[in-house]
Structure formats: structure tokens, C-alpha cells
Design a protein around this motif. Structure first.
Motif, PDB file in Angstrom:
ATOM      1  N   MET A   1       1.082  -1.187   0.128  1.00  0.00           N
ATOM      2  CA  MET A   1       0.016   0.102   0.089  1.00  0.00           C
ATOM      3  C   MET A   1       0.814   1.390  -0.153  1.00  0.00           C
ATOM      4  N   THR A   2       0.271   2.230  -0.606  1.00  0.00           N
ATOM      5  CA  THR A   2       1.007   3.632  -0.513  1.00  0.00           C
ATOM      6  C   THR A   2       1.002   4.123   1.042  1.00  0.00           C
ATOM      7  N   GLN A   3       1.698   5.360   1.153  1.00  0.00           N
ATOM      8  CA  GLN A   3       1.489   5.881   2.472  1.00  0.00           C
ATOM      9  C   GLN A   3       0.128   6.345   2.836  1.00  0.00           C
ATOM     10  N   GLU A   4      -0.490   7.110   1.613  1.00  0.00           N
ATOM     11  CA  GLU A   4      -1.817   7.516   1.931  1.00  0.00           C
ATOM     12  C   GLU A   4      -2.879   6.443   2.252  1.00  0.00           C
ATOM     13  N   GLU A   5      -2.572   5.253   1.735  1.00  0.00           N
ATOM     14  CA  GLU A   5      -3.598   4.090   1.882  1.00  0.00           C
ATOM     15  C   GLU A   5      -3.226   3.599   3.264  1.00  0.00           C
ATOM     16  N   ASN A   6      -1.990   3.576   3.852  1.00  0.00           N
ATOM     17  CA  ASN A   6      -1.891   3.101   5.264  1.00  0.00           C
ATOM     18  C   ASN A   6      -2.542   4.310   6.054  1.00  0.00           C
ATOM     19  N   ARG A   7      -2.542   5.529   5.825  1.00  0.00           N
ATOM     20  CA  ARG A   7      -3.279   6.343   6.725  1.00  0.00           C
ATOM     21  C   ARG A   7      -4.793   6.096   6.678  1.00  0.00           C
ATOM     22  N   LEU A   8      -5.397   5.941   5.382  1.00  0.00           N
ATOM     23  CA  LEU A   8      -6.640   5.593   5.270  1.00  0.00           C
ATOM     24  C   LEU A   8      -6.792   4.247   6.105  1.00  0.00           C
ATOM     25  N   GLN A   9      -6.066   3.199   6.139  1.00  0.00           N
ATOM     26  CA  GLN A   9      -6.485   2.033   6.956  1.00  0.00           C
ATOM     27  C   GLN A   9      -6.312   2.156   8.611  1.00  0.00           C
ATOM     28  N   GLU A  10      -5.342   3.389   8.808  1.00  0.00           N
ATOM     29  CA  GLU A  10      -5.524   3.779  10.128  1.00  0.00           C
ATOM     30  C   GLU A  10      -6.695   4.443  10.494  1.00  0.00           C
ATOM     31  N   ALA A  11      -6.969   5.215   9.861  1.00  0.00           N
ATOM     32  CA  ALA A  11      -8.393   5.931   9.904  1.00  0.00           C
ATOM     33  C   ALA A  11      -9.632   5.080  10.252  1.00  0.00           C
ATOM     34  N   ARG A  12      -9.546   4.094   9.210  1.00  0.00           N
ATOM     35  CA  ARG A  12     -10.569   3.126   9.228  1.00  0.00           C
ATOM     36  C   ARG A  12     -10.753   2.099  10.628  1.00  0.00           C
ATOM     37  N   ILE A 485     -25.455  -0.004  -3.942  1.00  0.00           N
ATOM     38  CA  ILE A 485     -25.018  -1.564  -4.253  1.00  0.00           C
ATOM     39  C   ILE A 485     -23.651  -1.303  -5.463  1.00  0.00           C
ATOM     40  N   PHE A 486     -23.693  -0.182  -5.874  1.00  0.00           N
ATOM     41  CA  PHE A 486     -22.345   0.418  -6.532  1.00  0.00           C
ATOM     42  C   PHE A 486     -21.120   0.151  -5.592  1.00  0.00           C
ATOM     43  N   LEU A 487     -21.261   0.907  -4.445  1.00  0.00           N
ATOM     44  CA  LEU A 487     -20.364   1.061  -3.267  1.00  0.00           C
ATOM     45  C   LEU A 487     -19.902  -0.415  -2.917  1.00  0.00           C
ATOM     46  N   TYR A 488     -20.865  -1.000  -2.673  1.00  0.00           N
ATOM     47  CA  TYR A 488     -20.681  -2.557  -1.895  1.00  0.00           C
ATOM     48  C   TYR A 488     -19.987  -3.455  -3.107  1.00  0.00           C
ATOM     49  N   ARG A 489     -20.346  -3.345  -4.534  1.00  0.00           N
ATOM     50  CA  ARG A 489     -19.413  -4.045  -5.421  1.00  0.00           C
ATOM     51  C   ARG A 489     -18.136  -3.119  -5.474  1.00  0.00           C
ATOM     52  N   THR A 490     -18.055  -1.973  -5.314  1.00  0.00           N
ATOM     53  CA  THR A 490     -16.577  -1.488  -5.438  1.00  0.00           C
ATOM     54  C   THR A 490     -15.742  -1.807  -4.447  1.00  0.00           C
ATOM     55  N   GLU A 491     -16.117  -1.997  -3.299  1.00  0.00           N
ATOM     56  CA  GLU A 491     -15.383  -2.599  -2.037  1.00  0.00           C
ATOM     57  C   GLU A 491     -14.975  -4.032  -2.376  1.00  0.00           C
ATOM     58  N   LYS A 495     -11.172  -4.682  -1.713  1.00  0.00           N
ATOM     59  CA  LYS A 495     -10.770  -5.580  -0.641  1.00  0.00           C
ATOM     60  C   LYS A 495     -11.034  -6.876  -0.621  1.00  0.00           C
ATOM     61  N   GLY A 496     -11.480  -7.332  -1.893  1.00  0.00           N
ATOM     62  CA  GLY A 496     -11.759  -8.773  -1.705  1.00  0.00           C
ATOM     63  C   GLY A 496     -13.165  -9.443  -1.129  1.00  0.00           C
ATOM     64  N   THR A 900     -14.068  -1.001 -11.740  1.00  0.00           N
ATOM     65  CA  THR A 900     -13.313  -0.379 -10.629  1.00  0.00           C
ATOM     66  C   THR A 900     -11.914  -1.126 -10.179  1.00  0.00           C
ATOM     67  N   SER A 901     -11.972  -2.477 -10.590  1.00  0.00           N
ATOM     68  CA  SER A 901     -10.744  -3.425 -10.110  1.00  0.00           C
ATOM     69  C   SER A 901      -9.552  -2.521 -10.890  1.00  0.00           C
ATOM     70  N   ARG A 902      -8.525  -2.476  -9.917  1.00  0.00           N
ATOM     71  CA  ARG A 902      -7.307  -1.681 -10.246  1.00  0.00           C
ATOM     72  C   ARG A 902      -6.035  -2.625 -10.559  1.00  0.00           C
ATOM     73  N   ARG A 903      -6.149  -3.833  -9.891  1.00  0.00           N
ATOM     74  CA  ARG A 903      -5.210  -4.676  -9.980  1.00  0.00           C
ATOM     75  C   ARG A 903      -5.510  -6.026 -10.541  1.00  0.00           C
TER      76      ARG A 903
END
Length: 903
Positions: A1-12, A485-491, A495-496, A900-903
Motif C-alpha cells: 500500500m501507499t503511505q496514504e492508503e496506510n493512513r486511510l487504513q489507520e483512520a478506518r 449496491i455500486f459501493l458494495y461491489r466497488t469494495e 478489498k476482496g 473499478t478493479s485496479r489490479r
């Protein structure tokens, strides 16, 4: 993860509150319903821009390039004075509805250049004239213009001639979640040296006046490091905070209290009032600032001389570290600022598809920056507000008051705003589109926004979702379930796995909203829906939310299509939940049944149905008091919306719910008239990859509607799909009743009527949210048809495309609005030469409310990155996948995941 994604995870996880501080100040608190205590409800006139510098707000604060904590207790923003203006530039100026020929309009140039989702790094640009700001000229000249005239803009006044202006860049970088570095860089773009007063300002929102018994906070000057100034901020709830100002600068203190003497002609509670700093600096009244160096508002007063083309920099630090702990507050300032800039670059590089162009990447990043900068603290306790107006909602028989039926509402949250100046209040259907765009950078915040509207302090007991603060009871299109439902599918893609708890808690409250629609907007129980203007303002022949001049009522093609899509979304949600909990199966069946009944009602054949066989288009139906019916034959977005009620059913979805599938098959077998009303599906009619489909529009009608939608002489503009067919330019629709003629013309730019204030037009321009829904529909049909369905695009060109290629073509036209063309010009800026050619303007992109139907120029609110921010999602989707990848990914995991899949 990028540093910003790490911060997002800490916030979550709650291990570090990286989102506590952010750009949560409004850009206009004056002129809002919250601050309106008038008798006639005229919010614009009750609390004006002229009063804003002197009058303490009740429910929120505004500022220039500002930040606050998430309860907006402590605020920071930048104030400026060029030595010529009659007042400090503390907030953005604009015209009210009555002052402008096209409705309210901000008259400033400012740009959201960058932001990470945790606001660990942000960058903002404000362009400040060196000549006196032309407040009076803007008002006077605009009042002289009519609806057919162009708007009078700040560039038209001449204050930017010969580049006599300052570029004021404001950057924020978080060292920790409670430690914020502020850098203000002022560049003199003019040809000779110029002086500027820069006043970074810290203040407390006034809670002690409005909520008796609330402890009053304090700001006081303290001793800091030699060569700097320091302020301690003490608040009972927030605790201790410190502002460090680099350089030996003066600190000016006052109180955030109303100047009653100026506003009301009554004595002031304190000699130090909200406009004390303004009066000290601009008017030279030294006694207007508190010599004791204490108060609830303070500004550091920097006076800088800047050579032609040169830049001066000011540094500040707002944190929770006392002088004894902080040492030299600016020791690692430059290093931290650079690290956060790199973190932001790394984050955006990670989410930006490799194959998009450099210019597309710039547009995508600035669009998302605008989305993130447009978060705002929204505070509004309706019961308290009503009591302050003398209305007790629990006592019947009182005079009606705006929003009095919403007395349960207590809003005190960070909410994504459509535009923090023109629309510094949330709008429910806008927010659904915001969440789609925001899911690219912060799916957690996107979900929180949808959650908010369904909370008990927002959702009405009847199940209605609040529309917007001018009238919470207005009806917005029901797109909340689609976004859910869009956000559910996005997640699931990111995140799997999806957030089942989010889906479950949303479903129950969305069913309340669904029931509200069924019981309130289908007045005769015929499965044909109304809803009024439904956010589309003046798209109809007359105001669809008012009493009709003919009497009777409307059966709305858009209202009915919206509810059909609502059914499909709820069916998909209940099906997902039923795969984990069989008790949801009955709801899935019920929702599918409801969709079938709506389709049957909407698609009935005959002279009084919505479908017009001769035109090959859907229209609203006017039901007159005598029972007769007339189609209102306006070729508009209303007739395209039935395309959007389309959802693909994947084989794996059927396999997970055999009971539901079997019951629906039996229903269609026993009632073939229902099957005949929808797009063929099921046994014998499965599409590519054995997919099924729920769709209002049948294949032959799909082809006929698309032939109009893709006709460049009708809906297809070089820059997307128009809201009204260009056919009406030469063939206006006329409707006569009682000697009065109602007319609908093609109007590619501003409206020529005062309907809904006159600053919004659905009679020809391009609107991003509706285009996004049409793209979703095309891509859903493509998942079903694959390459077996092709159509001319554009109509009459002889060029056949599958529906993915059609979607990509429309998306490319939308994206083209913002990109440089071969001559280096961006269509969004039309004929504004400064924006097209000046190197200090041309790469700063504004994201307007809507766009000219023929040339793509931006119209309406100039910072509506709210739903126009969806352009970032389109760049992401079509920069990441091609048609074959989409078919394959969709077969495995559905539209949102594939897109939305990035990888």
C-alpha cells in the motif's frame, strides 16, 4: 500500500484520526437557510455578504482556503488585503439570486489543485486582484443584464488586465493527525512590485452565544521561539491547540461576536467584535484590536513587498504541542511538506490507469481534489431553529414554517457538498453521485455519506430522504439504492469482500424509502409514478412540482423509470443478502414482482400510454380531470431515462438463489402479459455468458431510442448527451391552455425562464450525472448482448459499434470537455481567452454544474465538482478496461467490480 492508503487504513481502524482536520469550512455561510431568521424566508436578503464580516454566524463558519476540526469548533483560514479594497478579503464574494441575470453566482477565481483523502496534503489557489475588488461594478452591471445576456464576470471588469494580480497558493501538510503545517506562497504576476497584507486567521465558532451554558473558549498570545509568534487556543471540548507563526509578526485579537452597533444599531456586548481586525487593518482603528492579546479570533498580520514575478512565502503550524514540547516549530517544515507532496503523487499514480494521457491524469486529479475540498461541516438542529422562529412543532395549529415537518433533524456532520459557495448544503441525489466519484479515492467516506442520509436524525419517519435545506420535503430521484449496491461491489473489488453490514443496515431503511415512494407518489395505485421536477428543474412544459394549469395530474416517464431502477437495485441488494440469510428471499421476490408490475404499466400500448410508437420514444402523460390523456411530446432526458432501468443478472447470482429464480420463472409462466412487458430474459432468452437481464426497454424499442440518442441532430453532442433534443431548436413544443401558451425550446446554455430561480437549465445542456447513468445502462446492455447488438454511432454515419464502444464514445466526448484540443484549448472554458492561453491559468480546471449542449462550455455553478467529479470515474473506468476485459470481468464479478478493479 501507499503511505496514504496506510493512513486511510489507520483512520478506518480508529488507530489514528487522520480525517479529524480537513477543509470543512463553508465558502458561504451567509445567505443560507440556516442563518435565516426573517419573517418572509428570504435567506439571501436577511444575511448578506456585506453583513458577513460583522455578524457572528449561528450554525457554521466560512473562510478562504480554510480548514477546521470535524465539529468545526476551531477554524483557520486566510484573509488578504491589497491596500485598496474597502474590506478584508476574508471570504468569497458572489451575487445573490436577485442580483444576477442567471441566478446566484460566485465572482472569484479559485482552484482546488490537490488533496489526498485524509487531507494529509492539500493545495489551493486564489487569484487576488491588485486593484480594488469591483464589488459595486459586479452588482450594478449584472442587474442591468437580462436572461438572454452573458453573465458579467470578474475578468470582464478589467481588474486582471496586464496581470496586476497575486497568485495565492495555500498548502497544508499533516505531520501527524493533529499537527498541520501551513504554507502560503504569494506570487506577484504583475509587471511591478506590489504590497500585500496576508492575515492567516484562527478563530472559534461562536457556540457560547447560541447555546447558553456552553463554556467560552479563548485564544491568547504566548511566548514562543525567538523570531516567531505563538497563540494558545483553549477549548473545553477540543483541548489545547497552538498556532505558531514564522517571523516576528504582529498578532491582532478580537472576539467572534456580532458588531451589533453596525448591523442593528444597538450597543455591542464587547468593544472587540467580529470585524475588529478588518477595522484595525483597513480603517486604521488601532483600538479595534484587543491590546490584552486575547479573544476568540486572531490574525497574524504579515505585510510583504513582492517584486514583479517574485514569490514570498509564509509558514505556520497548527498543532497540539506546547512550546516546551515543539522546540523549533519549523525545523523539519520543508522536509515534511516535500514528503507529503510525494505521498500525494504516489497515491494518485497508484489509482490512475497507466494508459491515460498526462492531460487526462491532470483532469482526474483536479476533479478528485475538488471532491475532497468540497467536504463541509453541516450543522443544523431543526427543532432549535424552529423554536428560535417561535414555532413549536409539537403543538398543532401553528403557522406553517419552512421545514417544520423535519423537526427531528439534528445534522452535525462532515458532508460532501455540491459546491461550497453556490450550494453549501447537501442535496440527496447529488450525494449519491458524489459517492460514486469519491469511491475512487476513499470508499469508506463514500459509504459514510450514504449512511448519513438514512440515519434517524436525517431520514423522515415516513421514510422520505431529505432533499436539501431550502425544502427538505422536495422529491429527489431515488438513486440512493443504486449508489449503495455500486459501493458494495466497488469494495468487493478493492478489498476482496463487500461490507455486508453496510448493505444490511442500508436495506431496511431503503425499504422505508421505497414504501414512501409507492404510497406517496403512485396516487392511484396504478404503478405509474409522479414526483414533480425530480431534480430536472425546467425540463417539462410547466413546473411539474406545482398545480398543473390544466388540472389533473402527470404520469411521469422519468418518475416511473426511477422507481423501476429502484426496484432493480433493491432486488439486487436483497438477493446479495439472501445468499447469506435466506430470510431476505421473500423481499427479493416481492421487489422483482414490483418491477414487473411497473414495467407492465409503463409499457402498455395505446393512445394514452407513455410509449409513442410513431416517435419511438417515451413521454410524460397528462391525465386531465375528465379522464382523458395527452402525451407531452417533448424529446428530453425524461424519455431516455427508461433505458437506465436495466440490471444484468449473472449466472452465479441465479445459482445462489434457486428458490427466488424458480418462483419468478413460475410467475412469468402464469402471467405471460408480464413477460411481454419487459426485455426478454430467462430460458431461451439468456444473453452472453448465460446472463439474464431486467430491463424496461425491449430490444426493438432499445434500438429506436438509441437511434435518437445517438443522432447528432438530436441528443448526441460533440461533448455528451444533451438533456433535450436539438430537434426542438427548429420545432419548439407548444402547449396551449386557457389562452396561455407554454413553450419548450432547445436552449443549449442558460435558461430563458425564471423557473427554479433561472440558474439551472435542462432544456439542452449536458449534465454529467444523467450521462453517467446512461453509460451504466449501455454497459449493462453490453454485458447481456456482447457483440451481437450493434448500432450506428453516430446515427446515419454508417459506422456500427457494439454498446461498449458506444459507451466509450460518449465517455470520450464527456472527457473531451476538459482536455486540451489540437489547438491547446479546453472546451470547458469556451471563449474565455485568459483561461485558454495564459500559462498561469490554462491548466487549472474548473468543473461546472452543466455544459453547453453544442460547444461544451461550462455553465452554472463553477465548482460543482460534486457530481461533475464523476468525470474522474469515467477516466478511470475507460482508461483501465477494454470491451473484452469488461465482458470477462463482468461475468465473474459484476459491473462495479469490473469497472473499478485496479489490479
Amino acid at each position: 500500500m501507499t503511505q496514504e492508503e496506510n493512513r486511510l487504513q489507520e483512520a478506518r481502524k480508529g488507530t489514528s484520526d487522520w480525517k479529524k482536520w480537513g477543509p470543512y469550512l463553508s465558502e458561504r455561510q451567509w445567505g443560507t437557510v440556516r442563518e435565516d431568521y426573517s419573517k418572509d424566508g428570504n435567506a439571501w436578503d436577511y444575511f448578506t455578504h456585506d453583513q458577513a464580516r460583522s455578524r457572528a454566524y449561528h450554525w457554521g463558519e466560512d473562510g478562504l482556503a480554510g480548514i477546521s476540526d470535524d465539529k468545526q469548533l476551531l477554524c483557520f483560514a486566510v484573509a488578504l488585503w491589497n491596500g485598496r479594497d474597502p474590506i478584508l478579503k476574508e471570504r468569497l464574494f458572489g451575487l445573490t439570486n436577485s442580483e444576477s441575470n442567471h441566478g446566484e453566482d460566485v465572482k472569484e477565481y479559485y482552484f482546488y489543485l490537490d488533496s489526498t483523502p485524509t487531507h494529509s496534503y492539500m493545495r489551493y489557489l486564489y487569484k487576488y486582484p491588485q486593484a480594488a475588488f469591483p464589488y459595486g461594478d459586479l452588482v450594478a452591471t449584472s442587474k442591468q443584464r437580462n436572461r438572454g445576456d452573458m453573465e458579467y464576470e470578474l475578468l470582464d471588469t478589467g481588474v486582471f488586465n496586464s496581470d496586476h494580480y497575486f497568485d495565492v497558493f495555500v498548502e497544508y501538510a499533516k505531520q501527524t493527525s493533529e499537527d498541520i503545517l501551513v504554507q502560503i506562497s504569494v506570487c506577484n504576476r504583475g509587471p511591478e512590485p506590489a504590497k500585500l497584507h496576508v492575515l492567516p486567521t484562527l478563530w472559534f465558532r461562536n457556540t457560547w452565544t447560541w447555546w447558553p451554558g456552553t463554556p467560552k473558549p479563548s485564544l491568547r498570545q504566548i511566548t514562543g521561539k525567538i523570531g516567531s509568534a505563538a497563540v494558545a487556543a483553549s477549548h473545553a471540548q477540543l483541548g489545547e491547540r497552538y498556532l505558531y507563526c514564522d517571523g516576528d509578526t504582529a498578532l491582532l485579537f478580537t472576539e467572534n461576536e456580532t458588531n451589533n452597533n453596525r448591523i442593528f444599531g444597538t450597543p455591542n456586548v464587547s468593544p472587540y467584535v467580529k470585524d475588529g481586525i478588518n477595522n484595525c487593518v483597513v480603517n486604521g482603528k488601532q483600538d479595534a484590536a484587543n491590546p490584552e492579546h486575547t479573544g476568540t479570533k486572531v490574525a497574524a498580520h504579515y505585510q510583504i513587498n513582492i517584486g514583479a514575478g517574485e514569490t514570498a512565502t509564509i509558514r505556520l503550524r497548527l498543532c497540539d504541542l506546547a512550546p516546551s514540547a515543539v522546540g523549533d516549530p519549523f525545523k523539519s517544515f520543508a522536509q515534511t511538506m516535500q514528503i507529503r507532496q510525494r505521498d500525494a503523487d504516489e497515491f494518485y499514480q497508484d489509482i490512475t490507469p497507466e494508459r491515460v494521457s498526462k492531460d487526462e491524469a491532470l483532469v482526474m486529479r483536479q476533479a478528485l481534489a475538488g471532491m475532497l475540498w468540497s467536504k463541509q461541516y453541516f450543522g443544523f438542529d431543526l427543532h432549535k431553529w424552529l423554536v428560535e422562529h417561535g414555532v413549536d412543532s409539537m403543538r398543532p395549529g401553528q403557522e406553517a414554517m419552512r421545514n417544520s415537518e423535519w423537526f427531528h433533524m439534528v445534522n452535525q456532520h462532515i458532508i460532501s457538498m455540491p459546491d461550497k459557495w453556490e450550494y453549501p448544503w447537501y442535496a440527496a441525489w447529488d450525494l449519491a453521485f458524489h459517492s460514486i466519484a469519491l469511491s475512487t479515492v476513499d470508499v469508506d467516506f463514500a459509504k459514510e455519506q450514504l449512511d448519513l442520509m438514512l440515519r434517524v436524525s436525517f431520514l423522515h419517519p415516513t421514510g422520505q430522504i431529505p432533499a436539501y435545506e431550502w425544502n427538505f420535503s422536495d422529491v429527489n430521484p431515488p438513486v440512493h439504492a443504486w449508489a449503495t449496491i455500486f459501493l458494495y461491489r466497488t469494495e468487493q473489488a478493492l478489498k476482496g469482500e463487500g461490507d455486508l453490514e453496510f448493505l444490511k443496515r442500508s436495506f431496511g431503511k431503503l425499504m422505508l424509502n421505497f414504501s414512501w415512494w409507492v404510497n406517496r407518489k403512485d396516487r392511484f395505485g396504478k404503478n405509474l409514478f409522479e414526483g414533480g421536477f425530480l431534480g430536472l428543474d425546467n425540463i417539462g412544459v410547466f413546473d411539474r412540482s406545482a398545480q398543473l394549469p390544466t388540472g389533473g395530474h402527470l404520469e411521469q416517464a422519468d418518475g416511473t423509470a426511477w422507481v423501476a431502477l429502484f426496484c432493480q437495485n433493491m432486488f439486487e441488494i436483497s438477493g446479495e443478502l439472501a445468499a447469506h440469510d435466506s430470510s431476505f428471499e421473500d423481499m427479493a421476490i416481492k421487489l422483482a414482482d414490483h418491477f414487473l408490475l411497473i414495467a407492465h404499466a409503463m409499457n402498455q400500448v395505446g393512445s394514452d400510454g407513455m410509449w409513442d410508437e410513431e416517435d419511438g420514444f417515451y413521454y410524460d402523460v397528462l391525465r386531465l380531470p375528465d379522464g382523458s390523456a395527452t402525451r407531452l411530446k417533448v424529446r428530453s432526458m425524461v424519455g431516455l431515462l427508461p433505458l437506465c432501468a436495466t440490471t444484468v443478472i449473472e449466472p452465479w447470482q441465479r445459482e445462489r438463489l434457486p428458490k427466488v429464480t424458480e418462483i419468478l420463472r413460475e410467475r412469468l409462466r402464469r402471467m405471460p402479459e408480464l413477460r411481454e412487458s419487459i426485455h426478454p430474459t430467462g430460458a431461451g432468452h439468456l444473453g452472453y455468458g448465460d446472463r439474464g437481464i431486467l430491463a424496461l426497454v425491449k430490444p426493438e424499442r432499445l434500438r429506436r431510442i438509441l437511434s435518437r440518442m445517438l443522432d447528432e441532430n438530436e441528443f448526441l453532442s460533440p461533448y455528451g448527451i444533451r438533456a433535450l433534443s436539438r430537434y426542438h431548436a427548429e420545432h419548439p413544443y407548444l402547449f396551449n391552455v386557457g389562452g396561455e401558451e407554454f413553450r419548450v425550446n432547445y436552449l443549449p446554455a442558460e435558461s430563458d425562464t425564471g423557473m427554479f430561480g433561472g440558474n439551472s437549465n435542462w432544456r439542452g445542456p449536458i449534465w454529467m450525472p444523467m450521462n453517467a447513468l446512461l453509460l451504466r445502462a449501455l454497459m449493462s446492455f453490453y454485458l447481456y448482448y456482447g457483440d451481437s447488438f450493434k448500432i450506428e454511432c453516430p446515427t446515419g454515419s454508417g459506422k456500427l459499434m457494439n454498446l461498449f464502444e458506444v459507451a466509450r464514445e460518449i465517455a470520450n466526448r464527456l472527457i473531451r470537455i476538459f482536455l486540451r484540443d489540437k489547438s491547446g484549448r479546453r472546451p470547458v472554458y469556451g471563449g474565455a481567452e485568459k483561461f485558454q492561453t495564459d500559462p498561469h491559468w490554462k491548466d487549472y480546471v474548473l468543473f461546472y454544474e452543466y455544459f453547453h449542449g453544442d460547444n461544451g462550455a461550462g455553465l452554472g455553478a463553477s465548482h460543482q465538482t460534486g457530481w461533475t467529479g464523476c468525470i474522474a470515474k469515467l477516466i478511470e473506468i475507460f482508461g483501465r478496461i477494454d470491451a473484452n476485459q469488461y465482458l470477462a470481468a463482468g461475468k465473474k464479478s459484476g459491473f462495479a467490480k469490473a469497472a473499478t478493479s485496479r489490479r
